[in-house]
Enzyme design. Structure first.
Site, short mmCIF file in Angstrom:
data_model
loop_
_atom_site.label_atom_id
_atom_site.label_comp_id
_atom_site.label_asym_id
_atom_site.label_seq_id
_atom_site.Cartn_x
_atom_site.Cartn_y
_atom_site.Cartn_z
N ARG A 44 -0.29 9.21 32.76
CA ARG A 44 -0.94 9.49 34.03
C ARG A 44 0.24 9.71 34.86
O ARG A 44 0.10 10.54 36.02
CB ARG A 44 -1.88 8.43 34.63
CG ARG A 44 -1.55 7.06 34.78
CD ARG A 44 -0.73 6.86 36.18
NE ARG A 44 -1.00 5.48 36.76
CZ ARG A 44 0.00 5.07 37.62
NH1 ARG A 44 0.63 5.66 38.02
NH2 ARG A 44 -0.05 3.59 38.02
N LYS A 59 -5.04 -3.00 35.63
CA LYS A 59 -3.76 -2.73 34.61
C LYS A 59 -2.93 -3.75 35.17
O LYS A 59 -2.37 -4.02 36.14
CB LYS A 59 -3.11 -1.24 35.06
CG LYS A 59 -2.01 -1.03 34.02
CD LYS A 59 -1.59 0.37 34.44
CE LYS A 59 -0.73 0.34 35.68
NZ LYS A 59 0.17 1.89 35.58
#
Length: 340
Positions: free
Chosen positions: A120, A77
């Site tokens: 998340r 990411k």
């Protein structure tokens, strides 16, 4: 093995289930179990920080990992942030996630990562509340009327319908009003309070989600029996952390690798691995206890792990293939075909 890459937009990810907190919660629970079982590989996060951009929110972070178990996926990411963006009508943070299959290391997916990152982060707080908050918690106090705070309150409202009092403080009265109106549209009634003390001191669950770089929250705001979620960077002072009966992190090494409050305390010799209660995956697996007493003050410090992003992204990728969703693109060339 195909060499094509699936491109997934934010709308594709929503269609695949990116805003389904029960789905995300199930994925993250398994990710934390794999963390405790050491079925993952994740180097320290890479921080791109320029000296001419001193604000704490001006940086790009690279978080890479391999997650084993049912996921068996690698990826990264790349999350970027600029504190000036909201003034230009842009989100403060944005992200891209790349997934690579663990055998050939081909890029199987490129996807918008900001939504996954935000979801998340919020859902992890909901999981933490399940294990670490008092079951009779009534009051939630939030400092920081931003996207992460909104998603966190929404998650808590879905999983803890008995919570009746949501309070928010933000240094911007305009942002606090916009936050209140947004949450009302989601069915969550939020009261605006005039100070961080008014938000946190009475809270059974206290949350800071800001870009503040100077500690300001003191032990006076750490209510007996409360859970404090240090979602952001440097909000609590050292005495606040020292007042905790239990300090729980998601990953000790990642926490002390950073420049957040626990890392600074560790460098000053005020905190070490032996002095914290443990890592959250251990609580999830049952190898250590979560909350054991209604009067415990629990300090929860989620650094935010690459395995969370990669696990969630891998499930959304598989669900996108099954729909199907997204656009297939060809990034990988054929060997020898260039210039010959």
């Amino acid at each position: 093995m195909t060499s094509s890459t699936l491109f997934l937009s934010q709308n594709d990810l929503i269609a695949a289930g990116a805003t389904d907190i029960d789905l995300i919660g199930s994925v993250l629970t398994q990710a934390f179990r794999l963390h405790t079982e050491q079925d993952f590989t994740a180097p320290p996060s890479s921080f791109l920080k320029r000296s001419d951009c001193p604000h704490v929110a001006d940086r790009i972070i690279g978080l890479s990992a391999h997650v084993g178990g049912e996921f068996n996926m690698e990826g990264i990411k790349w999350v970027a942030s600029s504190h000036v963006n909201p003034d230009h009508g842009l989100p403060r943070a944005n992200a891209v996630i790349i997934l690579n299959d663990p055998i050939h290391r081909l890029p199987v997916a490129i996807m918008e990562g900001g939504l996954i990152s935000a979801m998340r982060t919020a859902v992890v707080q909901g999981l933490a509340a399940k294990y670490l908050a008092r079951p009779d918690a009534q009051t939630v106090g939030l400092v920081g009327a931003g996207r992460i705070g909104a998603l966190t309150l929404w998650t808590l409202s879905q999983w803890f319908p008995h919570i009746s009092d949501y309070r928010v403080f933000d240094v911007s009265a305009e942002r606090a009003r916009a936050f209140q109106e947004h949450m009302e549209r989601q069915g969550v009634n939020v009261s605006i309070v005039k100070s961080f003390q008014a938000a946190l001191a009475p809270a059974d669950i206290g949350i800071t989600a800001t870009t503040e770089s100077t500690p300001y929250v003191t032990a006076d705001e750490f209510k007996s029996g409360s859970l404090f979620m240090n979602v952001s960077l440097m909000d609590p002072q050292f005495d606040f952390v020292m007042a905790a009966d239990k300090v729980i992190v998601d990953d000790w090494e990642q926490c002390v690798h950073s420049d957040r409050v626990l890392a600074r305390m560790h460098r000053e010799g005020l905190l070490d691995r032996a002095s914290i209660h443990g890592e959250f995956g251990e609580v999830v697996c049952g190898s250590i206890a979560g909350r054991e007493h209604p009067d415990e003050r629990i300090f929860w410090n989620p650094f935010g792990l690459a395995i969370e992003d990669i696990a969630v992204a891998s499930v959304l990728y598989e669900r996108s293939l099954a729909r199907p969703l997204g656009q297939s693109i060809q990034l990988v060339d054929q060997e020898w075909d260039v210039l010959f």
